[in-house]
Design a protein around this motif. Structure first.
Motif, mmCIF file in Angstrom:
data_model
loop_
_atom_site.group_PDB
_atom_site.id
_atom_site.type_symbol
_atom_site.label_atom_id
_atom_site.label_comp_id
_atom_site.label_asym_id
_atom_site.label_seq_id
_atom_site.Cartn_x
_atom_site.Cartn_y
_atom_site.Cartn_z
ATOM 1 N N PRO A 1 0.787 -1.238 0.000
ATOM 2 C CA PRO A 1 0.000 0.000 0.000
ATOM 3 C C PRO A 1 0.815 1.283 0.000
ATOM 4 O O PRO A 1 0.341 2.298 -0.465
ATOM 5 C CB PRO A 1 -0.816 -0.101 1.286
ATOM 6 N N ASN A 2 2.045 1.260 0.533
ATOM 7 C CA ASN A 2 2.826 2.500 0.558
ATOM 8 C C ASN A 2 4.286 2.276 0.183
ATOM 9 O O ASN A 2 4.804 1.164 0.250
ATOM 10 C CB ASN A 2 2.722 3.203 1.928
ATOM 11 N N ALA A 3 4.933 3.363 -0.209
ATOM 12 C CA ALA A 3 6.300 3.300 -0.724
ATOM 13 C C ALA A 3 7.325 2.986 0.355
ATOM 14 O O ALA A 3 8.394 2.446 0.065
ATOM 15 C CB ALA A 3 6.650 4.613 -1.400
ATOM 16 N N LEU A 4 7.027 3.317 1.607
ATOM 17 C CA LEU A 4 7.964 3.088 2.706
ATOM 18 C C LEU A 4 8.246 1.595 2.892
ATOM 19 O O LEU A 4 9.385 1.189 3.142
ATOM 20 C CB LEU A 4 7.394 3.688 4.002
ATOM 21 N N VAL A 5 7.209 0.786 2.752
ATOM 22 C CA VAL A 5 7.340 -0.670 2.894
ATOM 23 C C VAL A 5 8.207 -1.231 1.756
ATOM 24 O O VAL A 5 9.052 -2.093 1.973
ATOM 25 C CB VAL A 5 5.941 -1.341 2.899
ATOM 26 N N ILE A 6 8.017 -0.689 0.554
ATOM 27 C CA ILE A 6 8.797 -1.130 -0.612
ATOM 28 C C ILE A 6 10.265 -0.768 -0.425
ATOM 29 O O ILE A 6 11.158 -1.567 -0.700
ATOM 30 C CB ILE A 6 8.231 -0.512 -1.913
ATOM 31 N N LYS A 7 10.516 0.445 0.087
ATOM 32 C CA LYS A 7 11.892 0.904 0.339
ATOM 33 C C LYS A 7 12.575 -0.012 1.362
ATOM 34 O O LYS A 7 13.729 -0.393 1.204
ATOM 35 C CB LYS A 7 11.850 2.345 0.863
ATOM 36 N N ASP A 8 11.840 -0.380 2.413
ATOM 37 C CA ASP A 8 12.353 -1.275 3.459
ATOM 38 C C ASP A 8 12.713 -2.637 2.865
ATOM 39 O O ASP A 8 13.748 -3.212 3.195
ATOM 40 C CB ASP A 8 11.290 -1.425 4.559
#
Length: 130
Positions: free
Chosen positions: A40-47
């Motif tokens: 749902p969000n870019a922060l999780v993808i970055k992690d």
């Protein structure tokens, strides 16, 4: 010529991720979807992509992931560990850099079980004096 692939298994909370790295152009598929569609969000993808950025291999491998159980944060953590383990299988020298950034350790934090006589894991019933 046989296809070269590197496998890594990652776990976090109740999530399990099976990661397969194949030499390619940097495409990532999570349960047959792109990370932008799946999470749902870019922060999780970055992690999730941290191990690739540490080893500078973002454009070297195609990544195929089968993940199940848990929520988005747990799944991202499981994928991250799976990618790190697969990268070490592909190139053993990258282990020191990944270990330094704590990518090789499984995050053992999970939900604490409920105890009897309590409302949750620790919350006690309200105390009454009289």
């Amino acid at each position: 010529m046989e296809k070269v692939s590197y496998k890594g298994l990652g776990r976090r909370k109740t999530s399990v991720a099976k990661v397969i790295l194949t030499p390619g152009t940097g495409k990532i598929l999570i349960n047959s979807k792109t990370p932008e569609e799946y999470f749902p969000n870019a922060l999780v993808i970055k992690d999730m992509k941290q191990p690739l950025e540490i080893t500078n291999t973002t454009k070297e491998f195609d990544i195929n992931v089968k993940v199940s159980g848990g929520g988005f944060n747990g799944q991202a953590g499981a994928i991250r560990l799976g990618i790190a383990r697969a990268l070490v299988e592909a190139n053993a020298e990258s282990k020191t850099a990944l270990k330094k950034k704590k990518m090789m350790t499984r995050d053992s934090r999970a939900k604490e079980r409920k105890k009897y006589g309590k409302y949750g894991a620790r919350r006690s019933p309200q105390f009454t004096k009289r």
